[in-house]
Scaffold this active site. Sequence first.
Site, PDB file in Angstrom:
ATOM      1  N   ASP A 171      38.048  45.047  32.169  1.00 12.36           N
ATOM      2  CA  ASP A 171      38.814  44.485  33.278  1.00 12.36           C
ATOM      3  C   ASP A 171      38.140  44.905  34.585  1.00 12.36           C
ATOM      4  O   ASP A 171      38.238  46.070  35.004  1.00 12.36           O
ATOM      5  CB  ASP A 171      40.256  44.989  33.248  1.00 12.36           C
ATOM      6  CG  ASP A 171      41.063  44.405  32.093  1.00 12.36           C
ATOM      7  OD1 ASP A 171      40.473  44.112  31.037  1.00 12.36           O
ATOM      8  OD2 ASP A 171      42.286  44.275  32.245  1.00 12.36           O
ATOM      9  N   LYS A 234      42.771  37.463  35.968  1.00  9.46           N
ATOM     10  CA  LYS A 234      43.913  38.376  35.976  1.00  9.46           C
ATOM     11  C   LYS A 234      44.407  38.529  37.406  1.00  9.46           C
ATOM     12  O   LYS A 234      43.613  38.611  38.339  1.00  9.46           O
ATOM     13  CB  LYS A 234      43.464  39.720  35.383  1.00  9.46           C
ATOM     14  CG  LYS A 234      44.471  40.846  35.423  1.00  9.46           C
ATOM     15  CD  LYS A 234      43.852  42.109  34.797  1.00  9.46           C
ATOM     16  CE  LYS A 234      44.735  43.334  34.998  1.00  9.46           C
ATOM     17  NZ  LYS A 234      44.121  44.555  34.418  1.00  9.46           N
ATOM     18  N   LYS A 270      45.908  36.548  32.569  1.00  7.07           N
ATOM     19  CA  LYS A 270      46.609  37.822  32.427  1.00  7.07           C
ATOM     20  C   LYS A 270      47.359  38.164  33.712  1.00  7.07           C
ATOM     21  O   LYS A 270      46.761  38.607  34.684  1.00  7.07           O
ATOM     22  CB  LYS A 270      45.621  38.949  32.087  1.00  7.07           C
ATOM     23  CG  LYS A 270      46.284  40.326  31.932  1.00  7.07           C
ATOM     24  CD  LYS A 270      45.257  41.393  31.545  1.00  7.07           C
ATOM     25  CE  LYS A 270      45.868  42.790  31.525  1.00  7.07           C
ATOM     26  NZ  LYS A 270      44.888  43.834  31.119  1.00  7.07           N
TER      27      LYS A 270
END
Length: 334
Positions: A171, A234, A270
Amino acid sequence: MQSHTTDTAALAAAHQLPQVTEPRNPGTEFDMDWVLSLQANTSAIERRAAQLPARRSVKKAHQAAWLLRAVTCIDLTTLSGDDTSRRVQRLCSKARQPVAQRTLDALGMGPITTGAVCVYHDMIPAAVTALQGTGIPVAAVSTGFPAGLSPFHLRIAEIEESVKAGAAEIDIVISRRHVLSGNWQALYDEMRAFRAACGEAHVKAILATGELGSLRNVARASVICMMAGADFIKTSTGKESVNATLPVSLVMIRAIREYFGRTGYRVGYKPAGGISKAKDAITYLALMKEELGDRWLQPDLFRFGASSLLNDIERQLEHHVTGTYSAGYRHAAG
C-alpha cells in the site's frame, strides 16, 4: 430456526462468487487529454451518495449474508507506533478465524478468513510466519507512509525491502503535491516507478483524498494511478482528518468503471479510515454492486481498510443468531 439458517447460508453462497484471477492491470501510456477531460459534478455526486444509505437497507438473513461477504473483504489492520510481534500474531489469529465458529455453524457457513492483514514493514516477518499456509496475504504500508515525504530513493527501497520480507501487497502513498500543483506527468512517473519496484506484489495506490482539494482532483489522480499500473486505488491512509466518504468513493468507483471500459482491465477499490460500523460496510458493498456489479464484490477487487469494523460485524452476526448483543470486548482483534 432451521429454515432461517438455510436461507442465510444460501444467500451467503450466492454472494460468494468463484474467485477469478484477473489479468493484472499493466497500465497504459500517459494520456493528458484523458486526464484533463475528467470533471466532477460535486452537487450531483453528493446527492447520489446521500441517497444510498436510506435506499439500501437489508434485514435479517440478507443482512447476515452481506456481512459475511464484508468480512472476507477486510484488510485487518494494525498501524500503531506501539505495535509488537505479539499484537500482530493475535491479529493474524483473528484473520484466520474472524467469526466465532459457533456463529458460523448457526448460519450454516463453512470457514472464512479476512482478505489480508496490513502492517508496517517491521511487522511483516511476524505476520508472514503467523499466516503461513493460510493463503491470507500480508499487505505492508510503504513509501514513507502516511505522509509520503521521504526521499524518493528511500521510498523505492522501502517497497523492495517489504517485498523481499514477504509482503504480497504493498500500500503506497502518492505525493499529494503532484496533484495539488497539477503535475500529472510527475504523478504518473512516480506511480510507474512504485509499480515496477513492487514486482509480483500487487500495489494499492493510496490517494489521501481528504488532502487533494477537490473531487475533480480525486478523479484525475485515480485515473493516472491506474494508467501507471495500480492494482487497487485506495482512499486514505486512515491518518488524515477526512478519510473514506461516499462521495469520494463514488468518484473513484466511476473512474474504475471508465478505466475498465477503455482498457478491459479491472482495478480494485479500497475505502479506508473511519469505516467502523456494520451498516456502513453494507452501504459500501451496495455502492460497489450498483456501480460496478457483482464481480467487484470479491476480495481480489474490493477491500475495506479497517481495524474495528470486524468487531461490530461480529456483534451484528451474533445478534442475528441469538437475538442479543454481546459486549464489544468479546470480539477484540488485538
